[in-house]
Design a protein around this motif. Sequence first.
Motif, mmCIF file in Angstrom:
data_model
loop_
_atom_site.group_PDB
_atom_site.id
_atom_site.type_symbol
_atom_site.label_atom_id
_atom_site.label_comp_id
_atom_site.label_asym_id
_atom_site.label_seq_id
_atom_site.Cartn_x
_atom_site.Cartn_y
_atom_site.Cartn_z
ATOM 1 N N GLU A 61 0.837 -1.211 0.000
ATOM 2 C CA GLU A 61 0.000 0.000 0.000
ATOM 3 C C GLU A 61 0.866 1.254 0.000
ATOM 4 O O GLU A 61 0.543 2.251 -0.670
ATOM 5 C CB GLU A 61 -0.932 -0.036 1.204
ATOM 6 N N ALA A 62 2.002 1.216 0.738
ATOM 7 C CA ALA A 62 2.918 2.357 0.740
ATOM 8 C C ALA A 62 3.556 2.535 -0.634
ATOM 9 O O ALA A 62 3.713 3.660 -1.117
ATOM 10 C CB ALA A 62 3.988 2.155 1.813
ATOM 11 N N LEU A 63 3.905 1.422 -1.275
ATOM 12 C CA LEU A 63 4.524 1.488 -2.600
ATOM 13 C C LEU A 63 3.533 1.975 -3.649
ATOM 14 O O LEU A 63 3.904 2.713 -4.574
ATOM 15 C CB LEU A 63 5.071 0.116 -2.981
ATOM 16 N N GLU A 64 2.265 1.588 -3.511
ATOM 17 C CA GLU A 64 1.248 2.047 -4.460
ATOM 18 C C GLU A 64 1.126 3.566 -4.412
ATOM 19 O O GLU A 64 0.991 4.228 -5.450
ATOM 20 C CB GLU A 64 -0.090 1.392 -4.150
ATOM 21 N N LYS A 65 1.206 4.127 -3.210
ATOM 22 C CA LYS A 65 1.115 5.586 -3.067
ATOM 23 C C LYS A 65 2.360 6.273 -3.619
ATOM 24 O O LYS A 65 2.280 7.344 -4.227
ATOM 25 C CB LYS A 65 0.934 5.951 -1.596
ATOM 26 N N ALA A 66 3.522 5.629 -3.406
ATOM 27 C CA ALA A 66 4.781 6.249 -3.828
ATOM 28 C C ALA A 66 5.030 6.111 -5.328
ATOM 29 O O ALA A 66 5.744 6.930 -5.905
ATOM 30 C CB ALA A 66 5.941 5.632 -3.054
ATOM 31 N N CYS A 67 4.454 5.074 -5.937
ATOM 32 C CA CYS A 67 4.732 4.768 -7.346
ATOM 33 C C CYS A 67 3.495 5.057 -8.192
ATOM 34 O O CYS A 67 2.679 4.160 -8.441
ATOM 35 C CB CYS A 67 5.164 3.313 -7.489
ATOM 36 N N GLY A 68 3.376 6.278 -8.641
ATOM 37 C CA GLY A 68 2.198 6.666 -9.404
ATOM 38 C C GLY A 68 2.066 5.966 -10.735
ATOM 39 O O GLY A 68 0.984 5.949 -11.338
ATOM 40 N N PHE A 69 3.145 5.345 -11.224
ATOM 41 C CA PHE A 69 3.121 4.657 -12.514
ATOM 42 C C PHE A 69 2.460 3.284 -12.436
ATOM 43 O O PHE A 69 2.140 2.687 -13.462
ATOM 44 C CB PHE A 69 4.548 4.524 -13.061
ATOM 45 N N LEU A 70 2.250 2.738 -11.222
ATOM 46 C CA LEU A 70 1.630 1.425 -11.086
ATOM 47 C C LEU A 70 0.165 1.472 -11.511
ATOM 48 O O LEU A 70 -0.587 2.357 -11.080
ATOM 49 C CB LEU A 70 1.706 0.938 -9.635
ATOM 50 N N ASP A 71 -0.246 0.516 -12.316
ATOM 51 C CA ASP A 71 -1.648 0.441 -12.712
ATOM 52 C C ASP A 71 -2.519 -0.144 -11.606
ATOM 53 O O ASP A 71 -3.624 0.336 -11.358
ATOM 54 C CB ASP A 71 -1.805 -0.429 -13.976
ATOM 55 N N ARG A 72 -2.028 -1.203 -10.950
ATOM 56 C CA ARG A 72 -2.839 -1.868 -9.937
ATOM 57 C C ARG A 72 -1.962 -2.466 -8.845
ATOM 58 O O ARG A 72 -0.836 -2.893 -9.089
ATOM 59 C CB ARG A 72 -3.681 -3.017 -10.545
ATOM 60 N N LEU A 73 -2.523 -2.536 -7.642
ATOM 61 C CA LEU A 73 -1.978 -3.335 -6.547
ATOM 62 C C LEU A 73 -2.909 -4.531 -6.376
ATOM 63 O O LEU A 73 -4.127 -4.366 -6.275
ATOM 64 C CB LEU A 73 -1.925 -2.517 -5.253
ATOM 65 N N ILE A 74 -2.344 -5.718 -6.370
ATOM 66 C CA ILE A 74 -3.153 -6.941 -6.279
ATOM 67 C C ILE A 74 -2.705 -7.744 -5.062
ATOM 68 O O ILE A 74 -1.506 -7.946 -4.836
ATOM 69 C CB ILE A 74 -3.008 -7.789 -7.557
ATOM 70 N N PHE A 75 -3.665 -8.191 -4.278
ATOM 71 C CA PHE A 75 -3.386 -8.938 -3.056
ATOM 72 C C PHE A 75 -3.537 -10.433 -3.324
ATOM 73 O O PHE A 75 -4.610 -10.900 -3.711
ATOM 74 C CB PHE A 75 -4.341 -8.490 -1.948
ATOM 75 N N ILE A 76 -2.449 -11.203 -3.110
ATOM 76 C CA ILE A 76 -2.490 -12.646 -3.376
ATOM 77 C C ILE A 76 -2.315 -13.457 -2.088
ATOM 78 O O ILE A 76 -1.958 -14.628 -2.130
ATOM 79 C CB ILE A 76 -1.428 -13.067 -4.418
ATOM 80 N N GLY A 77 -2.611 -12.814 -0.962
ATOM 81 C CA GLY A 77 -2.463 -13.495 0.317
ATOM 82 C C GLY A 77 -3.770 -14.021 0.867
ATOM 83 O O GLY A 77 -4.754 -14.195 0.150
ATOM 84 N N GLU A 78 -3.779 -14.283 2.179
ATOM 85 C CA GLU A 78 -4.921 -14.906 2.850
ATOM 86 C C GLU A 78 -5.718 -13.933 3.708
ATOM 87 O O GLU A 78 -6.871 -14.185 4.034
ATOM 88 C CB GLU A 78 -4.425 -16.045 3.763
ATOM 89 N N ARG A 79 -5.085 -12.839 4.130
ATOM 90 C CA ARG A 79 -5.727 -11.926 5.078
ATOM 91 C C ARG A 79 -6.991 -11.310 4.489
ATOM 92 O O ARG A 79 -7.113 -11.140 3.278
ATOM 93 C CB ARG A 79 -4.758 -10.813 5.485
ATOM 94 N N LYS A 80 -7.898 -10.962 5.375
ATOM 95 C CA LYS A 80 -9.185 -10.403 4.938
ATOM 96 C C LYS A 80 -9.243 -8.882 5.090
ATOM 97 O O LYS A 80 -10.265 -8.279 4.790
ATOM 98 C CB LYS A 80 -10.322 -11.024 5.757
ATOM 99 N N ASP A 81 -8.150 -8.276 5.567
ATOM 100 C CA ASP A 81 -8.201 -6.839 5.862
ATOM 101 C C ASP A 81 -7.482 -5.993 4.815
ATOM 102 O O ASP A 81 -7.040 -4.892 5.099
ATOM 103 C CB ASP A 81 -7.610 -6.560 7.240
ATOM 104 N N ALA A 82 -7.329 -6.514 3.589
ATOM 105 C CA ALA A 82 -6.755 -5.709 2.513
ATOM 106 C C ALA A 82 -7.706 -4.556 2.208
ATOM 107 O O ALA A 82 -8.924 -4.661 2.376
ATOM 108 C CB ALA A 82 -6.546 -6.561 1.271
ATOM 109 N N SER A 83 -7.148 -3.435 1.765
ATOM 110 C CA SER A 83 -7.986 -2.267 1.491
ATOM 111 C C SER A 83 -9.018 -2.599 0.411
ATOM 112 O O SER A 83 -8.761 -3.401 -0.485
ATOM 113 C CB SER A 83 -7.119 -1.086 1.043
ATOM 114 N N SER A 84 -10.158 -1.976 0.505
ATOM 115 C CA SER A 84 -11.288 -2.308 -0.370
ATOM 116 C C SER A 84 -10.992 -2.067 -1.839
ATOM 117 O O SER A 84 -11.569 -2.717 -2.714
ATOM 118 C CB SER A 84 -12.511 -1.494 0.043
#
Length: 507
Positions: free
Chosen positions: A113-136
């Motif tokens: 999430e910190a990298l997504e904010k810092a890297c404006g060139f990223l198209d998407r952040l994708i969560f491939i883990g198990e936790r349920k508290d990833a941002s909406s």
Amino acid sequence: MSLTEWLHRADSHGATSKALVCGERSYSYSELKEVITRVAAAFVEMKLPKGARICILSQNSDRAIISFWAAIWAGYIPNLMNTRWSVRELELSLADCEASLLLVDDSFIESGEALEKACGFLDRLIFIGERKDASSGTLSYEQLITASPCDDRSGTASDDVLLNYTGGTTGKGKGVVHTHSSISSALNICFAENFYDHRKTLGLVVPLFHISGILCMAATLRSQGCLVVVPAFEPSRVLRLISEFNVETMMMVPTMCRMLVSSEDFNKHDLSSLTSILYGGSPIDKSLLHELFNALPNAEFFQVYGQTEGAPISFLHPETHRARGDEERLGSAGNVAHGVSVSVRDSNGKELAEGEVGEVCFKGEHVMNRYWNQPETTAQTINDGWCHSGDVGYMDSGYLYIVDRLKDMIISGGENVYTTEVENVLAACPGVSECAVIGVEDETWGERVHAYVVLGTSNQHDLDVIQRHCRQSLAGYKVPRSFSILDALPLTAVGKIDKVALRRMAL
């Protein structure tokens, strides 16, 4: 040949055979192909540019492996990121390769999430883990696998297939670009040398962001073996999984070997299935090797020497390990691999005679295509087809010996001191558990030899005793003139001794 060739056989050859186990999840070959092609389709639907970089920041896992192959199947370039880098280092790497997607698991969701904010060139952040508290707003793995499978878009043999950043033990990491052809050639060399056996169960304990992790994983799937995925190296867990899944082979770096055989749980599990130990990544001291021989009498041992830019280069075969009395050969990097040429050269590029020490250069179809966005560094590294390894070594009767990294070599009073030679002598001193040697500034000699040692719990040696031990085997200018006692040596992400950190400590 595309690296995805094994996936095209997944439905017809061994479709129901077990391909991968990770925690509570397991996949047959047909099931693994199904989920890989679904995730690939989800990537394609995002309409990324051709050859887009998909970065994966994750511990070893089934989902990281699936995402890696899905990126290749979709025609994109995966980059398995170093999980021990700081957020700042990760940000620089993402910017360097101009990543389109960043995939993160549970351990790295906050960093992602910190990298997504810092890297404006990223198209998407994708969560491939198990936790349920990833941002909406974060796309999840569960959403990826709802896509319908797509056809193979991986390209041809000459197309880029993956980006793998060097560990950076000698400085800033570089993005190594491999093609379908170069990785396929690397696997062919390994199979020709019998480094990997067909249909074996491999315990995947080396990190996937290391070239050895990628090759172990790819070779096992290509040969229709079974991967038992270990998220992080914890000796007790590894020992349990060996017993539970009848693991037959594992690739480890020497630090892992030491941790495994020293574990208090070592004798609590049935390890009789483990018949092949593959090792490499850094020099191994002979005392540890003999300890492994005694602890795992049923296992064959196989050393590989290589680097991100081209692996493998040479192998020390099981038959050499079986000749336990040949200590000299056990200290070598083995014989030059099938399909690889090696030339030892001086600083002017002149080929040296057998026994003369110089830089190890190699060539073969498995050599990288280039460094990402670094044409000058590429030209310096690959000259007339020869890849300059940065390692210092020599040939003797068909065996390759590595004596140091060019950047680790110490020049004391005008004499070359190879740190590996000093470390081998230190490691043989009773009471020394681990050691590392660096050069530090000296007003008289330019540089002097400084040793970091970890002492065994039952032997608190006087440093004068260790120094006298060294004098019995080394010329005076090679003997450490100063010492530091540590509780543990700093390690890089792949278990190598971190000499950059040691040099900082010496300042």
